[in-house]
Design an enzyme around this catalytic site. Structure first.
Site, PDB file in Angstrom:
ATOM      1  N   CYS A 158      -0.429   4.092   2.091  1.00  0.00           N
ATOM      2  CA  CYS A 158      -0.587   4.138   3.642  1.00  0.00           C
ATOM      3  C   CYS A 158       1.043   4.534   3.879  1.00  0.00           C
ATOM      4  O   CYS A 158       1.180   4.792   4.892  1.00  0.00           O
ATOM      5  CB  CYS A 158      -0.679   2.780   4.092  1.00  0.00           C
ATOM      6  SG  CYS A 158      -1.876   2.062   2.995  1.00  0.00           S
ATOM      7  N   ASP A 159       1.902   3.532   3.245  1.00  0.00           N
ATOM      8  CA  ASP A 159       3.433   3.591   3.668  1.00  0.00           C
ATOM      9  C   ASP A 159       4.421   4.524   2.842  1.00  0.00           C
ATOM     10  O   ASP A 159       5.580   4.708   3.316  1.00  0.00           O
ATOM     11  CB  ASP A 159       3.695   2.331   3.538  1.00  0.00           C
ATOM     12  CG  ASP A 159       2.906   1.254   4.256  1.00  0.00           C
ATOM     13  OD1 ASP A 159       2.350   1.811   5.304  1.00  0.00           O
ATOM     14  OD2 ASP A 159       2.721   0.053   4.269  1.00  0.00           O
TER      15      ASP A 159
ATOM     16  N   CYS B 148       0.826  -1.444  -0.040  1.00  0.00           N
ATOM     17  CA  CYS B 148      -0.015   0.129  -0.085  1.00  0.00           C
ATOM     18  C   CYS B 148       0.871   1.312   0.064  1.00  0.00           C
ATOM     19  O   CYS B 148       1.360   1.774   1.229  1.00  0.00           O
ATOM     20  CB  CYS B 148      -1.028  -0.020   1.275  1.00  0.00           C
ATOM     21  SG  CYS B 148      -1.972   1.465   1.190  1.00  0.00           S
TER      22      CYS B 148
END
Ligand code: NAP
Length: 322
Positions: free
Chosen positions: A144-145, A141
Site C-alpha cells: 500500500c505504502d 503494508c
C-alpha cells in the site's frame, strides 16, 4: 426472503476471502446470507487482501490479479446469488442461545447459524514512536505504502515470508532496504529468502531488535539493540542508530477474535478452536474459518477453502436442526 423480524438463516462476520466464499456457498444453498463485512480496523473491508497489490498465487488467474480486484469479484459473485452486506463492524455477539444475536453499530440481527471469518491484523512492536509515526513513515503494508518511499532508505523488521516479500517489493521504490531480524536465521520459505538474498538492494542486519522509531513529523531513523548471536533473543545492551525514511513491520498477525473472548474456545494466541477437519466451534451452530482459526497457512486460497467448509457445515447444521 429474510425473516422480517430480523432473523437470518446465516450471518457471516467478515468480508475477506473466507467470509465471501462462505457467502457464495451459503447463497447458492438458498440460505440468503448476510455478511457483516467490517470497516477500517487495521484494514479496509475485504480484509488483508485489500492491502495486497499483486496476487500471483490464487488459482485461476494465470496472469495474476490484485487483492482489491479479487475481493470485488468474490463480493459480486456472492451477491449475484442473494448475499446482502452490512458494511459495519460487529460490536457485540450473544452466543448463549439460538438464534444468536449480533449487534453492529445501531443495527442488530439474529442468526440461526453464525460463520466467523473475522481474520487477523498485523502485529505491532509496541516501541516508542510506532503509534505516533504510524502513517507517517511507519507502515505494515509495503504494497500500500511502498510508492511513497521513492529513493529513500527503508527498514523492514521480521524474518518470515512477509518480511522477505515486503523487502523485495520495496526495492522497486526505495534506494536501499535493510531487513532487521532478531535472530540469525530466517523462518521464510527458501524461495523468498533466495529472492531477497539475490537482490543487491536488500541488506540484512541479524541479531538485532528495534527499540525506538525516531522522527518529529516523519520517520528519520530507528534505534537497534543487538541480541545474543544465534536463536537467543536476549539483548546485549549494545545499541546503534540507523537512519531511514520508512519503517515496515512484518512480524506476524493477531487474530480478530476479542469479540468472542469468554464465548468461544480459543488458543492462547486467540485463534479460535474448531473440531478439525470441520469448522465447528464449541458452540453448536457457530462455525469459524479463515485467519481467525489459521495461524499457519494464512493464504487467501486456504481462507477461501475453510469459508466453503463453514458454509457447508452451517447448511448441514440447519438441515439437521430442521
Ligand atoms: P511469521 O511467519 O509469523 O513471521 C514473523 C516474523 O517476525 C518472524 O521472523 C519473527 O521472528 C518476527 N517477529 C515476531 N515478533 C517479533 C518482534 N516482537 N520483534 C521482532 N521480530 C518479531 O509471519 P509472516 O511472515 O507474516 O507469515 C505468516 C504466514 O503467512 C506464514 O505461514 C507464511 O508462510 C505465510 N505467508 C506466505 C507468503 C507467500 O507464500 N507468498 C507471503 C506472506 C506470508 P522469529 O523468526 O524469531 O520468530
Amino acid at each position: 426472503m429474510p425473516d422480517p423480524n430480523g432473523t437470518r438463516k446465516v450471518v457471516i462476520l467478515g468480508g475477506g476471502p473466507a467470509g465471501l466464499t462462505a457467502a457464495l456457498y451459503a447463497a447458492r444453498g438458498n440460505l440468503e446470507p448476510l455478511v457483516i463485512e467490517g470497516v477500517e480496523k487495521g484494514g479496509p473491508t475485504g480484509g488483508q487482501l485489500m492491502l495486497t497489490e499483486e496476487v500471483e498465487n490464487y488459482p485461476g488467474f494465470a496472469e495474476g490479479t490484485t487483492g482489491p480486484e479479487l475481493i470485488e469479484e468474490m463480493r459480486d459473485q456472492a451477491e449475484r446469488f442473494g448475499t446482502s452486506y452490512w458494511t459495519e463492524d460487529a460490536d457485540e455477539v450473544d452466543l448463549s442461545e439460538r438464534p444468536f444475536r449480533v449487534v453492529a453499530g445501531d443495527r442488530e440481527v439474529f442468526a440461526q447459524a453464525l460463520i466467523i471469518a473475522t481474520g487477523a491484523r498485523p502485529r505491532r512492536l509496541e516501541v516508542p514512536g510506532e503509534d505516533r509515526l504510524w502513517g507517517s513513515g511507519v507502515s505494515a503494508c509495503a504494497t500500500c505504502d511502498g510508492f511513497f518511499f521513492q529513493d529513500q532508505d527503508v527498514v523492514v523488521v521480521g524474518g518470515g515470508d512477509s518480511a522477505m516479500e515486503e523487502a523485495t517489493f520495496l526495492t522497486k521504490f526505495a534506494s536501499k532496504v535493510t531487513v532487521v531480524h532478531r535472530r540469525d536465521n530466517l523462518r521464510a520459505s527458501k524461495i523468498l529468502q533466495e529472492r531477497a538474498f539475490k537482490n543487491d538492494d536488500v541488506e540484512f542486519i541479524w541479531d538485532a531488535v528495534v527499540t525506538e522509531i525516531h522522527g518529529d513529523d516523519r520517520v528519520t531513523g530507528v534505534t537497534l539493540e543487538n541480541t545474543e548471536p544465534g536463536d537467543s533473543l536476549e539483548r546485549t545492551g549494545e545499541t546503534r542508530e540507523l537512519s531511514c525514511g520508512g519503517f515496515f513491520l512484518a512480524i506476524g498477525h493477531i487474530p480478530n477474535t476479542s469479540l468472542f473472548e469468554g464465548k468461544l474456545d480459543m488458543d492462547d494466541q486467540g485463534y479460535l478452536n474448531v473440531e478439525h477437519p470441520s469448522t465447528k466451534t464449541n458452540v453448536p451452530g457457530v462455525f469459524a474459518s479463515g485467519d481467525s482459526v489459521d495461524n499457519f497457512y494464512r493464504q487467501a486460497v486456504t481462507a477461501a477453502g475453510t469459508g466453503c467448509r463453514a458454509a457447508m457445515d452451517a447448511e448441514q447444521f440447519l438441515s439437521d436442526a430442521g
